[in-house]
Design an enzyme around this catalytic site. Structure first.
Site, PDB file in Angstrom:
ATOM      1  N   CYS A  11     -10.661  20.213  16.753  1.00  0.00           N
ATOM      2  CA  CYS A  11      -9.900  19.718  17.908  1.00  0.00           C
ATOM      3  C   CYS A  11     -10.302  20.454  19.184  1.00  0.00           C
ATOM      4  O   CYS A  11     -10.456  19.840  20.253  1.00  0.00           O
ATOM      5  CB  CYS A  11      -8.399  19.877  17.654  1.00  0.00           C
ATOM      6  N   CYS A  16      -4.078  18.248  15.040  1.00  0.00           N
ATOM      7  CA  CYS A  16      -3.236  19.392  15.362  1.00  0.00           C
ATOM      8  C   CYS A  16      -3.433  19.886  16.780  1.00  0.00           C
ATOM      9  O   CYS A  16      -2.541  20.497  17.372  1.00  0.00           O
ATOM     10  CB  CYS A  16      -3.510  20.529  14.377  1.00  0.00           C
ATOM     11  N   ARG A  43      -5.391  -8.272   1.107  1.00  0.00           N
ATOM     12  CA  ARG A  43      -4.255  -7.365   1.161  1.00  0.00           C
ATOM     13  C   ARG A  43      -2.981  -8.094   0.754  1.00  0.00           C
ATOM     14  O   ARG A  43      -2.649  -9.158   1.280  1.00  0.00           O
ATOM     15  CB  ARG A  43      -4.040  -6.803   2.558  1.00  0.00           C
ATOM     16  N   CYS A  52      -7.189  23.341  15.822  1.00  0.00           N
ATOM     17  CA  CYS A  52      -8.241  23.776  14.900  1.00  0.00           C
ATOM     18  C   CYS A  52      -9.595  23.776  15.605  1.00  0.00           C
ATOM     19  O   CYS A  52      -9.739  23.305  16.734  1.00  0.00           O
ATOM     20  CB  CYS A  52      -8.278  22.870  13.668  1.00  0.00           C
ATOM     21  N   CYS A  89      -4.760   1.955   7.981  1.00  0.00           N
ATOM     22  CA  CYS A  89      -5.754   2.467   7.027  1.00  0.00           C
ATOM     23  C   CYS A  89      -6.974   1.558   6.959  1.00  0.00           C
ATOM     24  O   CYS A  89      -7.973   1.794   7.613  1.00  0.00           O
ATOM     25  CB  CYS A  89      -5.132   2.648   5.643  1.00  0.00           C
ATOM     26  N   HIS A 122       1.025   3.698   2.404  1.00  0.00           N
ATOM     27  CA  HIS A 122       0.629   4.443   3.616  1.00  0.00           C
ATOM     28  C   HIS A 122       0.155   3.538   4.748  1.00  0.00           C
ATOM     29  O   HIS A 122      -0.048   4.018   5.860  1.00  0.00           O
ATOM     30  CB  HIS A 122      -0.488   5.439   3.271  1.00  0.00           C
ATOM     31  N   GLU A 123      -0.006   2.238   4.519  1.00  0.00           N
ATOM     32  CA  GLU A 123      -0.542   1.313   5.527  1.00  0.00           C
ATOM     33  C   GLU A 123       0.635   0.595   6.172  1.00  0.00           C
ATOM     34  O   GLU A 123       0.918  -0.554   5.849  1.00  0.00           O
ATOM     35  CB  GLU A 123      -1.441   0.293   4.815  1.00  0.00           C
ATOM     36  N   ARG A 168      -1.408  17.017  10.752  1.00  0.00           N
ATOM     37  CA  ARG A 168       0.012  17.285  10.585  1.00  0.00           C
ATOM     38  C   ARG A 168       0.684  16.291   9.642  1.00  0.00           C
ATOM     39  O   ARG A 168       0.392  15.096   9.648  1.00  0.00           O
ATOM     40  CB  ARG A 168       0.718  17.251  11.939  1.00  0.00           C
ATOM     41  N   CYS A 186      -2.963  -0.751  -0.721  1.00  0.00           N
ATOM     42  CA  CYS A 186      -4.343  -0.302  -0.532  1.00  0.00           C
ATOM     43  C   CYS A 186      -4.892   0.281  -1.835  1.00  0.00           C
ATOM     44  O   CYS A 186      -4.138   0.786  -2.676  1.00  0.00           O
ATOM     45  CB  CYS A 186      -4.374   0.746   0.577  1.00  0.00           C
ATOM     46  N   HIS A 187      -6.230   0.241  -1.996  1.00  0.00           N
ATOM     47  CA  HIS A 187      -6.859   0.825  -3.183  1.00  0.00           C
ATOM     48  C   HIS A 187      -6.519   2.306  -3.331  1.00  0.00           C
ATOM     49  O   HIS A 187      -6.450   2.827  -4.453  1.00  0.00           O
ATOM     50  CB  HIS A 187      -8.382   0.664  -3.112  1.00  0.00           C
ATOM     51  N   THR A 188      -6.307   2.999  -2.219  1.00  0.00           N
ATOM     52  CA  THR A 188      -5.992   4.421  -2.296  1.00  0.00           C
ATOM     53  C   THR A 188      -4.690   4.660  -3.052  1.00  0.00           C
ATOM     54  O   THR A 188      -4.565   5.636  -3.800  1.00  0.00           O
ATOM     55  CB  THR A 188      -5.911   5.024  -0.887  1.00  0.00           C
ATOM     56  N   CYS A 204     -10.178  16.490  12.689  1.00  0.00           N
ATOM     57  CA  CYS A 204      -9.180  17.561  12.604  1.00  0.00           C
ATOM     58  C   CYS A 204      -9.085  18.118  11.190  1.00  0.00           C
ATOM     59  O   CYS A 204      -8.965  17.375  10.210  1.00  0.00           O
ATOM     60  CB  CYS A 204      -7.818  17.043  13.048  1.00  0.00           C
TER      61      CYS A 204
END
Length: 361
Positions: free
Chosen positions: A99, A93, A356, A96, A162, A63-64, A111, A42-44, A107
């Site tokens: 939530c 969570c 991708r 908060c 993502c 992360h994907e 977590r 991913c670009h992130t 959120c």
């Protein structure tokens, strides 16, 4: 017992990524150990490598992802070893202020795993978006692992974690596209095409894809675009208005995230239409719009964070749509690669040659 696994690490700003052996601990309370099967590029992840997110190097990228639960920590009751999961970078969570007001997709205390993954010398790693899945195994908070139908191929299912969710959710959750709406999507990369697919599935009668690349526009029709506009030589605002009887669209989605594309989306809306920005801008970018236009045109200007999704609700829905052949997740997968090929995949992604690349482990 800690696990030594191969993983893709960004050691310093702008340097090529490295495949190193890292140490992943057993899960503690509220955590799960995941055996990663596939993870999208991913670009992130590139933003992390370039130091555009923060400077907490070294980063464990990726992360994907989709994979299977290998072990669970104490107090984890809704997951078990062998469960097939897609990883989410938002794990509400439940406590908060957002939530508690019934808005867990915003959120403020999402977590992540508390126990650090490290280099062999003990240096703590910063996992990308709290996940770090360019690795044979990763450690995440239990709430980040969303159980889905195991019939879904991991290289396709992982993308829901993502880019696909961000784009799809921008149309369905943030933009609230409904039956009979007209929609324009600027930018036909992975996120933009997911927004096109989401708008189409939501019942939009006209979905207009806007890009400067004719090949990308051709690809956008596979995801549900009914019309295309090449903005390299055409004013996209005029073109979109012409395609909508002179009125503009009900929902305009900016999947690029630049001042010029934001302005295009702003002005190609119908009166009181909705603008959704899902493309992530450079932190130094600014925009200048006449205040009278903001007032007189009305409507809503929205930013879409992760498609305003609730992973436990939305991930299984998208997987079911994929398995029923309504959402072609496989069309997002341009190529499958190994951990050793991530650096080269960054180059292809930066040049716009792929939707991708997906690491398969």
């Amino acid at each position: 017992m800690p696990h030594e696994v191969r993983a893709v690490v960004a050691m310093k700003k702008g340097a090529p990524v490295e495949v190193q052996t890292i140490v992943v601990p057993d899960p503690g309370p509220g955590e799960v150990l995941v055996s990663v099967q596939a993870c999208g590029v991913c670009h992130t992840d590139l933003h992390y490598r370039e130091g555009a997110i923060n400077d907490d190097f070294p980063f464990l990228l990726g992360h994907e992802a989709a994979g299977t639960i290998e072990a669970i920590g104490a107090d984890v009751t809704d997951l078990a070893p062998g469960d097939y999961v897609v990883l989410a970078w938002r794990a509400p969570c439940g406590a908060c202020r957002s939530c508690l007001r019934g808005r867990p997709w915003y959120c403020f205390d999402s977590r992540n795993a508390a126990r650090p993954m490290t280099l062999l010398d003990g240096t703590p790693l910063s996992p990308a978006l709290g996940i770090g899945a360019f690795a044979e195994k990763t450690l995440v908070a239990a709430g980040q692992a969303v159980k889905v139908d195991p019939a879904a191929r991991p290289e396709a299912a992982g993308l829901i974690g993502c880019g696909v969710m961000a784009g799809y959710g921008a149309a369905v959750n943030t933009g609230r596209v409904g039956r009979g709406d007209t929609v324009a999507v600027i930018g036909c990369g992975g996120v933009g095409n997911a927004a096109i697919a989401g708008a189409s599935l939501a019942g939009a009668r006209r979905v207009i894809a806007v890009d400067i690349d004719e090949a990308k526009l051709d690809g956008a029709t596979r995801f549900g675009a009914t019309h295309t506009v090449n903005s390299r030589g055409t004013d996209p605002v005029d073109a979109v208005r012409e395609l909508t009887g002179g009125f503009g669209v009900d929902v305009a989605i900016d999947a690029v995230g630049t001042p010029s594309t934001y302005k295009q989306a702003f002005y190609m809306r119908d009166h009181a239409g909705v603008l959704v920005q899902v493309g992530v801008p450079d932190p130094e970018m600014t925009i200048d719009l006449p205040l009278i236009d903001l007032f007189s045109r009305g409507g809503a200007l929205k930013s879409s964070w992760y498609g305003d999704c609730l992973p436990t609700r939305d991930f299984p829905i998208l997987v079911d749509q994929y398995l029923s052949r309504r959402l072609d997740l496989g069309a997002f997968v341009s190529e499958t690669i190994t951990l050793d090929q991530v650096e080269e995949a960054f180059g292809r992604m930066h040049r716009g040659e792929v939707l991708r690349s997906v690491v398969v482990l």
